[in-house]
Design a protein around this motif. Structure first.
Motif, PDB file in Angstrom:
ATOM      1  N   HIS A   1       0.829  -1.198   0.000  1.00 16.11           N
ATOM      2  CA  HIS A   1       0.000   0.000   0.000  1.00 16.11           C
ATOM      3  C   HIS A   1       0.867   1.254   0.000  1.00 16.11           C
ATOM      4  O   HIS A   1       2.020   1.238   0.418  1.00 16.11           O
ATOM      5  CB  HIS A   1      -0.937   0.015   1.213  1.00 16.11           C
ATOM      6  N   ALA A   2       0.283   2.320  -0.497  1.00 16.83           N
ATOM      7  CA  ALA A   2       0.901   3.643  -0.404  1.00 16.83           C
ATOM      8  C   ALA A   2       0.352   4.338   0.827  1.00 16.83           C
ATOM      9  O   ALA A   2      -0.739   4.019   1.315  1.00 16.83           O
ATOM     10  CB  ALA A   2       0.580   4.457  -1.652  1.00 16.83           C
TER      11      ALA A   2
ATOM     12  N   THR B   1       5.329  10.792   2.516  1.00 11.56           N
ATOM     13  CA  THR B   1       4.721   9.755   1.692  1.00 11.56           C
ATOM     14  C   THR B   1       5.630   8.532   1.645  1.00 11.56           C
ATOM     15  O   THR B   1       6.821   8.594   1.977  1.00 11.56           O
ATOM     16  CB  THR B   1       4.485  10.258   0.262  1.00 11.56           C
ATOM     17  N   GLY B   2       5.065   7.420   1.192  1.00 10.23           N
ATOM     18  CA  GLY B   2       5.866   6.218   1.031  1.00 10.23           C
ATOM     19  C   GLY B   2       5.024   5.046   0.584  1.00 10.23           C
ATOM     20  O   GLY B   2       3.802   5.148   0.408  1.00 10.23           O
ATOM     21  N   VAL B   3       5.679   3.917   0.367  1.00 13.41           N
ATOM     22  CA  VAL B   3       5.012   2.647   0.087  1.00 13.41           C
ATOM     23  C   VAL B   3       5.632   1.594   0.987  1.00 13.41           C
ATOM     24  O   VAL B   3       6.799   1.688   1.380  1.00 13.41           O
ATOM     25  CB  VAL B   3       5.156   2.215  -1.395  1.00 13.41           C
ATOM     26  N   THR B   4       4.835   0.573   1.284  1.00 16.22           N
ATOM     27  CA  THR B   4       5.361  -0.518   2.101  1.00 16.22           C
ATOM     28  C   THR B   4       4.499  -1.759   1.913  1.00 16.22           C
ATOM     29  O   THR B   4       3.328  -1.666   1.531  1.00 16.22           O
ATOM     30  CB  THR B   4       5.392  -0.125   3.597  1.00 16.22           C
TER      31      THR B   4
ATOM     32  N   GLU C   1      -4.740  16.017   0.195  1.00 13.70           N
ATOM     33  CA  GLU C   1      -3.748  15.719  -0.843  1.00 13.70           C
ATOM     34  C   GLU C   1      -3.832  14.241  -1.190  1.00 13.70           C
ATOM     35  O   GLU C   1      -3.874  13.380  -0.313  1.00 13.70           O
ATOM     36  CB  GLU C   1      -2.342  16.068  -0.362  1.00 13.70           C
ATOM     37  N   LYS C   2      -3.853  13.957  -2.496  1.00 13.00           N
ATOM     38  CA  LYS C   2      -3.913  12.583  -2.985  1.00 13.00           C
ATOM     39  C   LYS C   2      -2.654  12.273  -3.774  1.00 13.00           C
ATOM     40  O   LYS C   2      -2.275  13.032  -4.669  1.00 13.00           O
ATOM     41  CB  LYS C   2      -5.140  12.385  -3.875  1.00 13.00           C
ATOM     42  N   VAL C   3      -1.994  11.151  -3.440  1.00 18.61           N
ATOM     43  CA  VAL C   3      -0.774  10.748  -4.113  1.00 18.61           C
ATOM     44  C   VAL C   3      -0.966   9.370  -4.748  1.00 18.61           C
ATOM     45  O   VAL C   3      -1.653   8.514  -4.179  1.00 18.61           O
ATOM     46  CB  VAL C   3       0.425  10.719  -3.136  1.00 18.61           C
ATOM     47  N   THR C   4      -0.395   9.184  -5.933  1.00 18.47           N
ATOM     48  CA  THR C   4      -0.343   7.873  -6.574  1.00 18.47           C
ATOM     49  C   THR C   4       1.109   7.424  -6.628  1.00 18.47           C
ATOM     50  O   THR C   4       1.970   8.148  -7.134  1.00 18.47           O
ATOM     51  CB  THR C   4      -0.915   7.913  -7.994  1.00 18.47           C
ATOM     52  N   ALA C   5       1.369   6.232  -6.092  1.00 16.90           N
ATOM     53  CA  ALA C   5       2.718   5.663  -6.114  1.00 16.90           C
ATOM     54  C   ALA C   5       2.745   4.538  -7.143  1.00 16.90           C
ATOM     55  O   ALA C   5       1.989   3.567  -7.030  1.00 16.90           O
ATOM     56  CB  ALA C   5       3.093   5.128  -4.735  1.00 16.90           C
TER      57      ALA C   5
END
Length: 259
Positions: free
Chosen positions: A31-32, A45-48, A117-121
């Protein structure tokens, strides 16, 4: 001898499971994430998680700011970072877990009453091929309150939003989108079902001295073995298309699981 050998084998298997269980327990779905932290005054922000590709694989993760709005007591606007992309190199572990930190940015909250704020990883291999993609959103809101009331006396479930400091001129009023999800189980032997989040209603309200109030719904309810509901309210400007406030609430109408 056969029994002792079998026991030894079982013990060895259990020991192996015990040794590997912490790693297995630590595995999470990929998930981001994004945080808008008023304590640190930072956006991060990040992913894991595990994302289903080979172990020890070098990747690139692109973090794109898809959208974002902020509001003060008198105005609103898109966030300046909208559309920007930050690319970070990463590598999966031997268990195919990937943890990559994306962009960070200062979060000057002193003047904000709302921020989203919306981010796409997007994870890519070194050749640029897309492996997977996830989105995440953060919201900071100190002028919108959503309540959901499960009332056995009236046998109703009522959703309501209250807001203050919506002072920016709104020639078309404010739009409120209500979304809803229900989890219910009729008896102990029946399966539980969750209705996915869906749009229930859209309303238009006009602020009075910056204040708004809207009842999303007040629906009849019946006692079940278990029943809970969750609602989401999003306040936006039909005039500018900007999101100006949001909130969510949950209530449990009936729960007989421990009776």
């Amino acid at each position: 001898m056969r029994l002792s050998a079998l026991l030894a084998s079982v013990v060895g298997l259990l020991a192996a499971l015990l040794l590997t269980s912490p790693a297995a327990a630590a595995a999470t779905s990929f998930h981001a994430w994004i945080t808008c932290d008023p304590v640190t005054n930072k956006i991060a922000t990040g992913v894991t998680g595990q994302y289903g590709v080979a172990a020890n694989t070098a990747v690139k993760v692109e973090f794109k700011v898809e959208s974002g709005y902020y509001a003060t007591a008198t105005t609103s606007a898109k966030i300046p970072a909208t559309g920007s992309t930050t690319t970070v190199a990463g590598k999966s572990t031997a268990s195919s877990d990937l943890t990559v930190k994306g962009y960070t940015r200062d979060f000057p909250i002193s003047g904000y009453i709302f921020y989203t704020e919306k981010v796409t990883a997007t994870v890519k291999n070194t050749a640029g091929g897309i492996l997977t993609s996830r989105t995440a959103t953060c919201d900071y809101d100190r002028h919108t309150t959503v309540t959901l009331t499960c009332d056995h006396d009236t046998q109703t479930i009522t959703a309501r939003v209250d807001g203050v400091q919506f002072n920016e001129p709104q020639p078309m009023g404010l739009g409120i989108k209500w979304e809803r999800s229900t989890t219910s189980q009729n008896s102990a032997t029946d399966p539980a079902f969750t209705m996915q989040r869906f749009t229930w209603a859209t309303h238009t309200v006009s602020p009075v001295n910056g204040t708004i109030t809207d009842v999303g719904f007040s629906s009849p309810a019946t006692d079940r073995y278990y029943q809970s509901q969750t609602v989401w309210a999003t306040v936006s400007s039909p005039y500018t298309g900007r999101t100006l406030g949001s909130g969510t609430a949950t209530c449990v109408y009936s729960d007989h699981r421990n009776d």
